[in-house]
Design a protein around this motif. Sequence first.
Motif, short mmCIF file in Angstrom:
data_model
loop_
_atom_site.label_atom_id
_atom_site.label_comp_id
_atom_site.label_asym_id
_atom_site.label_seq_id
_atom_site.Cartn_x
_atom_site.Cartn_y
_atom_site.Cartn_z
N SER A 92 53.22 2.69 -3.56
CA SER A 92 53.51 3.56 -5.27
C SER A 92 52.34 3.36 -5.88
O SER A 92 52.59 2.11 -5.66
CB SER A 92 55.41 3.11 -5.37
OG SER A 92 55.06 2.21 -6.30
N PRO A 93 51.80 4.46 -7.26
CA PRO A 93 51.40 4.18 -8.08
C PRO A 93 51.24 2.75 -8.71
O PRO A 93 50.49 1.89 -9.49
CB PRO A 93 50.81 5.78 -8.71
CG PRO A 93 51.56 6.43 -7.31
CD PRO A 93 52.26 5.45 -6.36
N GLN A 94 52.75 2.69 -9.31
CA GLN A 94 52.96 1.88 -10.13
C GLN A 94 52.87 0.91 -9.32
O GLN A 94 52.89 -0.44 -9.95
CB GLN A 94 54.72 2.42 -9.83
CG GLN A 94 55.26 3.14 -11.14
CD GLN A 94 54.98 4.16 -10.03
OE1 GLN A 94 55.23 4.26 -9.33
NE2 GLN A 94 54.77 5.82 -11.45
N GLU A 95 53.19 0.64 -8.19
CA GLU A 95 52.84 -0.84 -7.47
C GLU A 95 51.49 -0.84 -7.46
O GLU A 95 51.09 -2.63 -7.66
CB GLU A 95 53.68 -0.85 -6.23
CG GLU A 95 55.37 -0.81 -6.00
CD GLU A 95 55.94 -0.44 -4.88
OE1 GLU A 95 57.05 -0.78 -4.15
OE2 GLU A 95 54.76 0.11 -3.51
N TRP A 96 51.39 -0.65 -7.07
CA TRP A 96 49.36 -0.40 -7.08
C TRP A 96 48.80 -0.97 -8.37
O TRP A 96 47.69 -2.30 -8.91
CB TRP A 96 48.67 0.70 -6.86
CG TRP A 96 46.63 0.53 -6.75
CD1 TRP A 96 46.11 0.93 -7.62
CD2 TRP A 96 46.07 0.22 -5.78
NE1 TRP A 96 45.13 0.38 -7.71
CE2 TRP A 96 45.11 0.09 -6.26
CE3 TRP A 96 46.47 -0.60 -4.74
CZ2 TRP A 96 43.50 -0.01 -5.75
CZ3 TRP A 96 44.76 -1.09 -3.78
CH2 TRP A 96 43.76 -1.02 -4.85
N LEU A 97 49.89 -0.26 -9.39
CA LEU A 97 48.73 -1.16 -10.27
C LEU A 97 49.40 -2.17 -11.82
O LEU A 97 48.65 -2.82 -11.67
CB LEU A 97 49.35 0.67 -11.58
CG LEU A 97 49.07 1.41 -11.28
CD1 LEU A 97 49.53 2.84 -12.22
CD2 LEU A 97 47.16 1.69 -11.99
N SER A 146 46.53 -3.80 -1.81
CA SER A 146 45.83 -4.22 -3.50
C SER A 146 45.69 -5.48 -4.08
O SER A 146 44.38 -5.70 -4.87
CB SER A 146 47.46 -3.69 -3.91
OG SER A 146 48.55 -4.56 -3.57
#
Length: 240
Positions: A92-97, A146
């Motif tokens: 998810s974008p949140q996990e990557w970030l 990531s």
Amino acid sequence: MTGGNQGIGKSVARTLAEAGSDIVIIDLAESTQTAAQIAEDFGVRAAAYVCDVTQPEQVAEVMNAAAQKMGTLDHLFNNAGIVLHKPALELSPQEWLKVINVNLNGVFFVAQAFARYLVATGKPGNIVNTASMSGTIVNIPQAQASYNASKAAVVHLTKSLGVEWAQHGIRVNSISPGYIATELIGDVREDWKRQWIEAIPFQRMGTPEELGGAVLYLLSDAATYTSGCDLIIDGLFTTV
């Protein structure tokens, strides 16, 4: 140092304290007991601060508080980091970030705050960032794009800061550990661990204690002509 409550950070803190260095631990976890044990074991001063390294305002506040408490700051072991084993298609974008924020942005914010302190006080200093062999190779069988990307960025950030800050007498280097037996891999699948060990010429994972000497060297006057260096410590894993 950041990420000093356990694992590599805690072990390196003890190595530096044994060499006579006072210690400041900056960690998201409460680390007062760890600092007190280091002070008792090695007869040095040690302090601990809770801080989220992804928040530059917190980092600046803690850096100032540590400088006031200790009287001066000379060296930084910039070690906080996390890993996420998850295929890139499923991230998810949140996990990557989250991974990028801790492993790259956090390293930068802490290094920046420390360098600003050194420049403001007109003194030289040294920084060692924790990268990873994962910044040089792509690990298998686990999927961790990531983490790999963040650590590759740390290696090049180290070189970039080394060049920019040489004029200020600030050396910036990094270590790139291989597979190290710490709490970070406690929940990793056993079949992965077996595959890693089979691929390591040393036929074992490293220990946190085997990294302390490298950090001590890079922070010391034995390395006064060394900056922008990434020292891979991996039991030959990336060599074969």
